[in-house]
Design a protein around this motif. Structure first.
Motif, PDB file in Angstrom:
ATOM      1  N   SER A   1      80.170 -71.752 -13.570  1.00  0.00           N
ATOM      2  CA  SER A   1      79.246 -72.190 -12.526  1.00  0.00           C
ATOM      3  C   SER A   1      78.947 -73.681 -12.647  1.00  0.00           C
ATOM      4  CB  SER A   1      77.920 -71.416 -12.602  1.00  0.00           C
ATOM      5  OG  SER A   1      78.117 -70.045 -12.323  1.00  0.00           O
TER       6      SER A   1
ATOM      7  N   GLU B   1      69.840 -70.708  -5.667  1.00  0.00           N
ATOM      8  CA  GLU B   1      69.858 -71.422  -6.946  1.00  0.00           C
ATOM      9  C   GLU B   1      70.659 -72.714  -6.888  1.00  0.00           C
ATOM     10  OE1 GLU B   1      71.258 -68.688  -9.858  1.00  0.00           O
ATOM     11  OE2 GLU B   1      69.460 -67.422  -9.777  1.00  0.00           O
ATOM     12  N   ALA B   2      71.307 -72.989  -5.740  1.00  0.00           N
ATOM     13  CA  ALA B   2      72.123 -74.192  -5.567  1.00  0.00           C
ATOM     14  C   ALA B   2      73.219 -74.272  -6.626  1.00  0.00           C
ATOM     15  CB  ALA B   2      71.268 -75.450  -5.585  1.00  0.00           C
ATOM     16  N   THR B   3      73.971 -73.172  -6.766  1.00  0.00           N
ATOM     17  CA  THR B   3      75.080 -73.134  -7.713  1.00  0.00           C
ATOM     18  C   THR B   3      76.337 -72.626  -7.015  1.00  0.00           C
ATOM     19  OG1 THR B   3      74.546 -70.876  -8.451  1.00  0.00           O
ATOM     20  CG2 THR B   3      73.590 -72.716  -9.698  1.00  0.00           C
TER      21      THR B   3
ATOM     22  N   LEU C   1      75.354 -78.907  -1.725  1.00  0.00           N
ATOM     23  CA  LEU C   1      75.114 -77.533  -1.279  1.00  0.00           C
ATOM     24  C   LEU C   1      75.370 -77.405   0.217  1.00  0.00           C
ATOM     25  CD1 LEU C   1      74.021 -74.648  -1.842  1.00  0.00           C
ATOM     26  CD2 LEU C   1      71.734 -75.555  -1.396  1.00  0.00           C
TER      27      LEU C   1
ATOM     28  N   LYS D   1      83.076 -82.483  -9.350  1.00  0.00           N
ATOM     29  CA  LYS D   1      82.426 -81.302  -9.925  1.00  0.00           C
ATOM     30  C   LYS D   1      83.328 -80.084  -9.863  1.00  0.00           C
ATOM     31  CE  LYS D   1      77.467 -82.222  -9.477  1.00  0.00           C
ATOM     32  NZ  LYS D   1      76.187 -81.721  -8.918  1.00  0.00           N
TER      33      LYS D   1
ATOM     34  N   THR E   1      73.890 -80.603  -5.903  1.00  0.00           N
ATOM     35  CA  THR E   1      72.774 -81.336  -5.308  1.00  0.00           C
ATOM     36  C   THR E   1      72.515 -80.780  -3.913  1.00  0.00           C
ATOM     37  OG1 THR E   1      74.173 -83.018  -4.275  1.00  0.00           O
ATOM     38  CG2 THR E   1      73.469 -83.412  -6.560  1.00  0.00           C
TER      39      THR E   1
ATOM     40  N   SER F   1      80.014 -70.784  -8.113  1.00  0.00           N
ATOM     41  CA  SER F   1      80.679 -70.110  -9.230  1.00  0.00           C
ATOM     42  C   SER F   1      82.093 -69.708  -8.861  1.00  0.00           C
ATOM     43  CB  SER F   1      79.890 -68.855  -9.640  1.00  0.00           C
ATOM     44  OG  SER F   1      78.554 -69.177  -9.963  1.00  0.00           O
TER      45      SER F   1
ATOM     46  N   GLU G   1      76.126 -76.692 -10.928  1.00  0.00           N
ATOM     47  CA  GLU G   1      74.935 -76.924 -10.122  1.00  0.00           C
ATOM     48  C   GLU G   1      75.242 -77.965  -9.047  1.00  0.00           C
ATOM     49  OE1 GLU G   1      71.618 -77.950 -12.533  1.00  0.00           O
ATOM     50  OE2 GLU G   1      71.534 -76.000 -13.546  1.00  0.00           O
TER      51      GLU G   1
END
Length: 228
Positions: A149, A140-142, A157, A202, A153, A144, A151
């Motif tokens: 969580s 899911e490219a997340t 990732l 992020k 890119t 946590s 997201e």
């Protein structure tokens, strides 16, 4: 949510498929830039492609081959060109299935669901990486941390994945650049710094200020003490 990309020259057909698949909770994007299909694919990163053969600029065979050079994403050809040789050529180019026009939308959905199950059921189970309380979901490219969580890119990732894999050692800038761009040449060194700075920004959303440490001459490493 699974993402599907439709590469179909007939706007009515494309919109009809999109509306139908969205009722099955798929995220669907219709290509309208037929000259740069590969670029759109690389940016959108769909889980499955519905690809017509007859397209402006380049045909579906060409784009299937181009995508196959980059990815093993499932590709279903949808076409009124339904001679046996066309079907064989589509499969030889790397297609996973072929649907003749006109077709029943329910049959299309069944084929999409079947390919999704075959392709992603097992890989999804293997897509989680952990480092202390950090959870990286590759599928899911997340990322946590404590039920929060963010997201990521594609590049973010890959950076986090590599840092977790080598969490006890420094990862050099050259190694990161090879992982991101398959080369450490002709890439502006500042490009990696920009990606890293965006990722660090992020991480502040997760309330982690200094997760990635830097040591001149060695590279980057996850800071163990920053995590519980």
């Amino acid at each position: 949510m699974y993402k599907i990309m439709i590469v179909e020259d007939d706007e009515i057909i494309a919109k009809t498929i999109k509306q139908h698949l969205e009722t099955w909770n798929y995220e669907v994007m219709i290509i309208d830039d037929f000259e740069h299909v590969l670029d759109v694919f690389m940016k959108y990163q769909p889980h499955l492609i519905l690809l017509d053969i007859t397209l402006p600029y380049y045909n579906g065979y060409y784009w299937c081959q181009q995508i196959r050079n980059k990815s093993e994403v499932p590709i279903i050809f949808i076409s009124s060109v339904n001679e046996n040789m066309s079907i064989v050529k589509a499969m030889n180019m790397g297609g996973d299935d072929f649907i003749n026009k006109p077709f029943d939308l329910n049959i299309l959905t069944s084929k999409v669901q079947a390919i999704m199950r075959r392709t992603y059921t097992f890989s999804k189970q293997l897509s989680l990486m952990t480092y202390k309380d950090l959870i990286l979901n590759i599928f899911e490219a997340t990322l946590s941390y404590h039920n929060i969580s963010i997201e990521l890119t594609r590049n973010e990732l890959k950076i986090v994945q590599l840092l977790i894999n080598k969490h006890e050692t420094y990862v050099s800038r050259d190694e990161l650049m090879m992982a991101l761009w398959q080369s450490d040449q002709f890439i502006d060194d500042n490009t990696l710094s920009v990606n890293m700075n965006r990722l660090r920004k992020k991480l502040e959303i997760l309330n982690i200020q200094n997760l990635i440490t830097t040591k001149k001459g060695l590279g980057y490493m996850l800071a163990y003490d920053e995590l519980s």
